[in-house]
Design a protein around this motif. Sequence first.
Motif, PDB file in Angstrom:
ATOM      1  N   ARG A 329       3.167  -2.701  -5.070  1.00 55.04           N
ATOM      2  CA  ARG A 329       3.280  -3.772  -3.907  1.00 55.04           C
ATOM      3  C   ARG A 329       2.290  -4.123  -3.090  1.00 55.04           C
ATOM      4  O   ARG A 329       1.284  -3.412  -2.975  1.00 55.04           O
ATOM      5  CB  ARG A 329       4.726  -3.231  -2.844  1.00 55.04           C
ATOM      6  N   VAL A 330       2.268  -5.291  -2.569  1.00 57.01           N
ATOM      7  CA  VAL A 330       1.151  -5.807  -1.857  1.00 57.01           C
ATOM      8  C   VAL A 330       1.812  -6.626  -0.725  1.00 57.01           C
ATOM      9  O   VAL A 330       2.658  -7.564  -0.900  1.00 57.01           O
ATOM     10  CB  VAL A 330      -0.003  -6.819  -2.697  1.00 57.01           C
ATOM     11  N   TYR A 331       1.369  -6.294   0.577  1.00 58.21           N
ATOM     12  CA  TYR A 331       2.029  -6.718   1.754  1.00 58.21           C
ATOM     13  C   TYR A 331       0.840  -7.249   2.634  1.00 58.21           C
ATOM     14  O   TYR A 331      -0.167  -6.759   2.679  1.00 58.21           O
ATOM     15  CB  TYR A 331       2.963  -5.712   2.518  1.00 58.21           C
ATOM     16  N   TRP A 332       1.192  -8.471   3.156  1.00 59.80           N
ATOM     17  CA  TRP A 332      -0.129  -8.974   4.036  1.00 59.80           C
ATOM     18  C   TRP A 332       0.762  -9.150   5.701  1.00 59.80           C
ATOM     19  O   TRP A 332       1.717  -9.908   5.512  1.00 59.80           O
ATOM     20  CB  TRP A 332      -0.352 -10.270   3.670  1.00 59.80           C
ATOM     21  N   LEU A 333      -0.055  -8.525   6.476  1.00 58.27           N
ATOM     22  CA  LEU A 333       0.233  -8.716   7.949  1.00 58.27           C
ATOM     23  C   LEU A 333      -0.645  -9.553   8.504  1.00 58.27           C
ATOM     24  O   LEU A 333      -1.957  -9.414   8.510  1.00 58.27           O
ATOM     25  CB  LEU A 333       0.405  -7.179   8.542  1.00 58.27           C
ATOM     26  N   ASN A 334      -0.073 -10.841   9.059  1.00 55.75           N
ATOM     27  CA  ASN A 334      -0.992 -11.885   9.831  1.00 55.75           C
ATOM     28  C   ASN A 334      -0.653 -11.841  11.232  1.00 55.75           C
ATOM     29  O   ASN A 334       0.334 -12.107  11.674  1.00 55.75           O
ATOM     30  CB  ASN A 334      -0.933 -13.223   8.869  1.00 55.75           C
TER      31      ASN A 334
END
Length: 375
Positions: A329-334
């Motif tokens: 999985r790849v998650y991005w927190l902005n």
Amino acid sequence: MVKHPRHNELFDAVFDRHFPAHPADSGPSGIPLGSTDAADLAIASSDLRTLAVNLVEAHAGLDGDRRSEGHHLQRAYRGADLARMMSDARRADPSLSSAELRARIDQLKRLMAAEVRARLGPPDEDFFAGPTEDIEFLNASRAELDRVREAVRPLARVMAARLTRKRRSLYRGRVNLRRTVRQSLNSGGVPFDVSYRRPRPHRPELLVLCDISGSVAEFSLFTLTLMSALSAEVARTRSFVFVDRMDEITDLLAKTDHSIEPWQIMRNTNVVADDGHSDYGAVLCQFRDEVTQSNWGPAPTLLITGDARTNYRDACPGALEAISRRCRRVYWLNPEPRAEWDNEDSEISTYAPYCHGVFEVRNLRQLLACVEELF
């Protein structure tokens, strides 16, 4: 009325505004307002309440445009020149110890703050400081960031306990028909005891990649602290930081007990290759090579934190695509508001197709909710 200790300071401030102390109108011993001798005498004789009124009257600028409480209080502090007053008071009364003088100065500052609140009247809506969990990372003052920093570790422990309970009470799984039928033979085919396929909870190998450039640096440090504190809930955690070059800080986090300061990162890592501006394309290419060449298990989970602002350099989305194929999985927190995504040099939508989730994380509450949802 106060339900949590973190609201005590707010309660005290509101109480002082609505129920202010009303000191005497005249200065000590009839000394006129604004007199330097009056300030020295008041410090030495402990008549701090009257002195606080005089200093606020003389220096806070409350007769002009009304601004924030902090603005008027800082004007009063600067005009009072507390360091000079402390020095003059020591000369006026040599028997006073430094500790006693500092205690009196602290008390004087508290009384000045109460007087400013009383003169400003009922608080505006902006006066009420919200809970620490709602402080926005990118707009926070230094004092607010310190509040968030103090809150991260205790909240991380609470979240770790919550995740543990969540895993223990994890769904019972689907019905195992074969085992249920076999067990029902003893009861003439009536399935009194239903058997389930109990799933094994996944404990991912976690990779954390954090942009520590500019205003997003504090947000990334909070993320690193939180994820390190949750290390018991993942099989293995490796942490990386970058500006325009990537470097690993897994061992550094362990040495600092997972509570790292920005200066420790800059002193002990090599994250600046060129001009010190974030370069997502170059970093993702470097990370892609690291992922493909390292023995990181079959399917790590990658957590990226940053604003995806490339400074108009090549975004290299193909590098993130290759990384995504290698990761579970790849998650991005902005940390930026969603309304500002894709403005100017933001490339978040360029990277989004190669992520399993892109989240707006502007404060600690959203960060905790996001981590709990993902893990």
